[in-house]
Design an enzyme around this catalytic site. Sequence first.
Site, PDB file in Angstrom:
ATOM      1  N   HIS A   1       0.835  -1.209   0.000  1.00  0.00           N
ATOM      2  CA  HIS A   1       0.000   0.000   0.000  1.00  0.00           C
ATOM      3  C   HIS A   1       0.863   1.251   0.000  1.00  0.00           C
ATOM      4  CE1 HIS A   1       0.755   1.122   4.183  1.00  0.00           C
ATOM      5  NE2 HIS A   1       0.542  -0.133   4.544  1.00  0.00           N
TER       6      HIS A   1
ATOM      7  N   GLU B   1      -1.744  -7.176   7.900  1.00  0.00           N
ATOM      8  CA  GLU B   1      -0.436  -6.914   8.494  1.00  0.00           C
ATOM      9  C   GLU B   1      -0.227  -7.761   9.747  1.00  0.00           C
ATOM     10  OE1 GLU B   1       2.526  -6.507   8.263  1.00  0.00           O
ATOM     11  OE2 GLU B   1       2.873  -4.354   7.933  1.00  0.00           O
TER      12      GLU B   1
END
Length: 233
Positions: free
Chosen positions: A16, A101
Site C-alpha cells: 500500500h 499486516e
Amino acid sequence: MSDRDASTPRVFLARHGETEWTINGRYTGITELELTSRGEKQVLGTGRRLVGPGKLIDPVQLERVFVSPRKRARKTFELLFGADSELAALEKVEFTEDIAEWGYGAYEGLLGEEIIARRKEQGLDIERPWDIWNDGCEGGESSEQATERLDGLINRIRDIQRPYMHGEKPVDIVLVAHGHILRAFTKRWLGIPMGSPLGMMLPPGGIGVLSYEEHDISAPAFLVGIALPLEEG
C-alpha cells in the site's frame, strides 16, 4: 529464469501507499489509516506504468487478487485497478485477513525505540535484542502464528497454479497488503524460516514479483529483476 519461462505463473506483491505512520515509522497493524496524498500518487504512478492490458500486471492474466481488509490496502487496490474494476465483477478479488499486516498487539502505534524501551522495563531481551521475526509481539502475533496463516495462503496459491505451470492458462496472483507481512510472505514462499535473516526492501506503492524456477511448483523463487512488456505503437 530464462526466456522460455515467461509463461510460468507469478505472484505480484503490491504494498500500500504511504500513510502518516509510514512516514514516522510507527508499527501499523489494525489501525485504520488513510493514504496520504503522496501515498495515493505513489500507487497511481505504479498503476499507470505496471497495471493494465499488455502491461506487467495484466488483469486478463490474473486468476485471483488477495487484498488485506485494512482501509489503506483497499484504497491501494482501487487505485491500482480502478474502483469499478472488472476483477470484482468476475469474483476474482478476495479481501482476507490471511494477508493482513502482522498483529502487533501491545506494540501497535509505537516506534521501534519505544518498543525496545518498554521491553527493557519488563526485564526482557537480556541476552539479545528484540527481533520480531523470532520473538513476535506482546499481546499480538507470534512468529509461529504468522507462519501458519501465510503457509495456508501459500498452499492455496500453489493449488491454484499447480495445474498451469507451463502457461496452459493464465493464473497470475496479486497480493495487496503491507510491508512487513509481504516480506514475511516472501520468506515463507521461499521456504525460509521466519527467524532466518533475509534482507528485503519494498517501498510504499512498490511491486515485488515471485514465481518458480523452470516451471517447477517445488522450486519457488523470487525475481531479482524484471523485463517490462514492449509498448505498442
